[in-house]
Every structure is written in C-alpha cells, then in structure tokens.
Scaffold this motif. Sequence first.
Motif, short mmCIF file in Angstrom:
data_model
loop_
_atom_site.label_atom_id
_atom_site.label_comp_id
_atom_site.label_asym_id
_atom_site.label_seq_id
_atom_site.Cartn_x
_atom_site.Cartn_y
_atom_site.Cartn_z
N TYR A 126 38.32 40.98 32.50
CA TYR A 126 38.37 40.97 31.06
C TYR A 126 38.37 39.56 30.46
O TYR A 126 37.92 39.36 29.34
CB TYR A 126 39.64 41.69 30.56
CG TYR A 126 39.71 43.16 30.88
CD1 TYR A 126 38.59 43.86 31.35
CD2 TYR A 126 40.90 43.87 30.74
CE1 TYR A 126 38.67 45.20 31.66
CE2 TYR A 126 40.98 45.22 31.04
CZ TYR A 126 39.86 45.88 31.50
OH TYR A 126 39.93 47.21 31.80
N ASN A 127 38.93 38.60 31.18
CA ASN A 127 39.10 37.27 30.59
C ASN A 127 38.07 36.24 31.03
O ASN A 127 38.20 35.06 30.73
CB ASN A 127 40.52 36.75 30.87
CG ASN A 127 40.73 36.42 32.35
OD1 ASN A 127 39.79 36.39 33.15
ND2 ASN A 127 41.98 36.19 32.73
N SER A 128 37.05 36.70 31.75
CA SER A 128 35.99 35.81 32.24
C SER A 128 36.55 34.64 33.05
O SER A 128 35.96 33.58 33.13
CB SER A 128 35.15 35.27 31.06
OG SER A 128 34.58 36.31 30.33
N GLN A 129 37.76 34.86 33.60
CA GLN A 129 38.43 33.84 34.42
C GLN A 129 38.56 32.52 33.65
O GLN A 129 38.33 31.44 34.16
CB GLN A 129 37.69 33.64 35.74
CG GLN A 129 37.65 34.91 36.58
CD GLN A 129 36.93 34.75 37.89
OE1 GLN A 129 36.99 33.69 38.49
NE2 GLN A 129 36.26 35.79 38.35
N SER A 130 38.93 32.65 32.40
CA SER A 130 39.06 31.49 31.52
C SER A 130 40.47 30.94 31.51
O SER A 130 41.45 31.69 31.44
CB SER A 130 38.67 31.89 30.10
OG SER A 130 39.03 30.88 29.19
N SER A 131 40.58 29.61 31.53
CA SER A 131 41.89 28.96 31.46
C SER A 131 42.53 29.09 30.09
O SER A 131 43.73 28.84 29.93
CB SER A 131 41.74 27.48 31.82
OG SER A 131 40.91 26.82 30.87
N CYS A 159 39.16 33.81 42.44
CA CYS A 159 40.07 33.49 41.33
C CYS A 159 41.28 32.68 41.79
O CYS A 159 41.89 31.97 40.98
CB CYS A 159 40.62 34.78 40.72
SG CYS A 159 39.41 35.80 39.91
N ILE A 160 41.64 32.82 43.04
CA ILE A 160 42.96 32.39 43.49
C ILE A 160 43.25 30.90 43.27
O ILE A 160 44.31 30.56 42.74
CB ILE A 160 43.17 32.80 44.97
CG1 ILE A 160 43.30 34.33 45.03
CG2 ILE A 160 44.42 32.13 45.55
CD1 ILE A 160 43.42 34.91 46.41
N PRO A 161 42.34 29.97 43.61
CA PRO A 161 42.67 28.55 43.40
C PRO A 161 43.02 28.22 41.94
O PRO A 161 44.02 27.56 41.67
CB PRO A 161 41.40 27.83 43.86
CG PRO A 161 40.77 28.76 44.83
CD PRO A 161 41.03 30.12 44.29
N ASN A 162 42.19 28.68 41.01
CA ASN A 162 42.45 28.40 39.60
C ASN A 162 43.71 29.11 39.10
O ASN A 162 44.53 28.52 38.38
CB ASN A 162 41.25 28.81 38.74
CG ASN A 162 40.13 27.79 38.78
OD1 ASN A 162 40.36 26.60 39.03
ND2 ASN A 162 38.91 28.24 38.56
N LEU A 187 51.39 33.69 44.89
CA LEU A 187 50.54 32.54 44.61
C LEU A 187 51.31 31.24 44.39
O LEU A 187 50.87 30.16 44.79
CB LEU A 187 49.67 32.80 43.37
CG LEU A 187 48.56 33.83 43.47
CD1 LEU A 187 47.78 33.87 42.17
CD2 LEU A 187 47.63 33.54 44.64
N THR A 188 52.47 31.35 43.74
CA THR A 188 53.16 30.13 43.31
C THR A 188 54.58 29.98 43.84
O THR A 188 55.17 28.90 43.73
CB THR A 188 53.24 30.09 41.77
OG1 THR A 188 54.14 31.12 41.32
CG2 THR A 188 51.89 30.29 41.13
N GLY A 189 55.15 31.06 44.36
CA GLY A 189 56.55 31.03 44.79
C GLY A 189 57.52 31.20 43.64
O GLY A 189 58.73 31.22 43.83
#
Length: 367
Positions: A126-131, A159-162, A187-189
């Motif tokens: 849905y979000n186009s993988q946008s920051s 998607c995972i790195p971003n 992903l982040t702890g």
Amino acid sequence: MKKIGIITLNGYFNYGNRLQNFALQEILKSMNYEVETVRVEEESLKKLGKENILRSVKRIIKMLFFQRIREDKKYKNIRTERFMEFSRKYINESDYFICEGKVPEKRMLDFDYFVTGSDQVWNPLYNSQSSIYFLNFVPDYKRISYAASFGISDLPIECIPNYKKWLSELAHISVREEAGADIIKELTGRKAEVVLDPTLLLSKEQWLSISKESLDKPNQKYLLTYFLGEVSQENEIKIENIAAEKNLKIVQLANIKDKGAYIADPSEFIDYIYSAELFLTDSFHGSVFSILLEKPFVIFDREGSKKSMMSRINTLLSTFDLVNRKWENIDNTDDIYNVDYKHVKPILDLERKKSLLFIESSLGLDK
C-alpha cells in the motif's frame, strides 16, 4: 499552540481509513494541539522498481478476481465524492501534497511533531515502500507512530534493509497488532507498544454525534453486511438463511449491486451499523464499530486472504474477550444475537488509558 501533522493513507474509499484519521485528529486536538493531516501524493511515490510495480498490478488483479465487483463508474465516482465531502467536513487536510523528494521544508518547520498511523501505513503493498510513512523527512525526535499496521505477518525480503533502518529511527513506536510488534522486535530488537486503534479512543456518543441516517436505509429491520473479500456461495447461503429466519432485509455496504448502501459515506456507515439487527463482516473496523456500538456481530474469515490479514482482528477479539464472535465459534443461531458486552467496558477503559498514556508520553505531556 503547538502543531502535529498526521501521515496516513489518503484514499477516499475505505470507511476505516477515514474514521481512524478523524479519531486520531480528535484525540490529539483534545490534548490542546493544532492538528493537520498532511496528504501524501501516492502517484508520485512510485519510486518503485519493476518488481514492485508488477507486484502491485498482481495485487489489483487478484483483488478484482476475489471481489468480482464490476463497479459502475457513475456510482464509484459518487461514492468517492461523498467520502471527500466527509473529509472536507471533519478532517483538517493540507492543501498541498508531499512525496519522496518533494517535501516543502519550510512548511515542515511549522510542525512540532508528526504521527504516522494508524491504518496499514507500513504495508509494502500500500505504501510503495516509501520512507514518507516512517517520517524520515523530519528530525528523529519529531517521529511518532501510533497504532501503525503492517497488515501482513512477513515482510518481502527486499523491504527489510530499509524497514529496519526506518523503524530504528522512530523516536516513539506503537502498533495495532501483536504481529506488528513481532516484526519490529525481530528487525530492530525494540519493543513496540500494542495500542488501540484510534477509533476505539472515542466514545459511542462521540461517534453517534457525527453519524447520520442514509436516505436509502430501509424502513424494515435489516441484516447488514460489510465484506472486503469475496463472499463464497456457501457463505451467501448462510447469510440468506440467517436473514430469512428473522425476516430481515439484507443490506450490503460493499457490494455495487446494492447501490444505495454502496454510496453511503462514513457518517452513514456508523448509523447503518448502529441501526442494524445484526452485522456480518470480515473487516477490522467493522468489528471495531460493532463493539463500540454494542451490536450483535459475527466475523467471517476474509476469503482469498492470507491468515496474517486476520492478525489485527484476532488481537482485537482477544483483547476484548470476544473470540466467540468468529463464525467458526458460533454453535447455534441463538448465539448470533446473544452478545454479552458487560465485561467490555472495564477492558476498554483500561486499554484507552494505556493508549492515551503512550501518546501523552510520546509528546512529553506526562512530564
């Protein structure tokens, strides 16, 4: 007065989307903030690679296949315009759009904080993988997520790195369902708070104050449906039998064939549920408003969707001890109408306090 910007999905077609946007706005306003929803220009978000475009096309084709809805353009346009009218009346939206690489920095200086959420703002389909939906256009300390949702249990590998980077940079982070908290932990702890969807933070009376009766609402008693996925022939027969037993008219909110109900705006959506004898749905926000308005309801699994799509509904039902409202847990027709809500208010009061405390803490109001 300090100012908060909301970043959420801006589609004018989904009841839950518009109502959660309104609810979050009202809660933040009640904390003495000026609030503006900053619109995201979705078409310009397509900083997508070919693989993402292909996946989006496949999703649309799949959605059309499962819903089998051939929307009449005239009624689709009427519905969209009515959703936009609701937004103009109740939601303070920006008169400009932002997107990747196009964020007016001077305007952003007007905001003391930004909140991303709720809705599926982190769903890569849905979000186009946008920051943008991770608020990377403002300093870290201004970034808050409230009841944000991934909508899925497993992220695509690309998607995972971003996502790992963007999630790590949020100052305060909360999600709508346990599956989302699990993703963030992996992903982040970080431990993300699981909070209420903002629609649950407003009272029944507040929602009824903006509801209105549709001119197309039947005069006779009715059974209301709101299915975002396909309704199988087997389930259609079940619904017809349930309606026939109590002599109820069937009203279908998401079916273009039921044109009067299909063009209902978000205010009418609330009244349709409030006035129904029974509500059948596969929708998260349909379930939310059934609980808020204390209506008999039954939840069906969404046809054609992965089980992960049910995560938010499962979290909702578990929180309020209402797992017996799933169709597979209904033993007889009497159970359909017998919903005990006595235990819900104390749970709702407690969960509201926890959720509001998260917002207040994120804004520094607890100090």
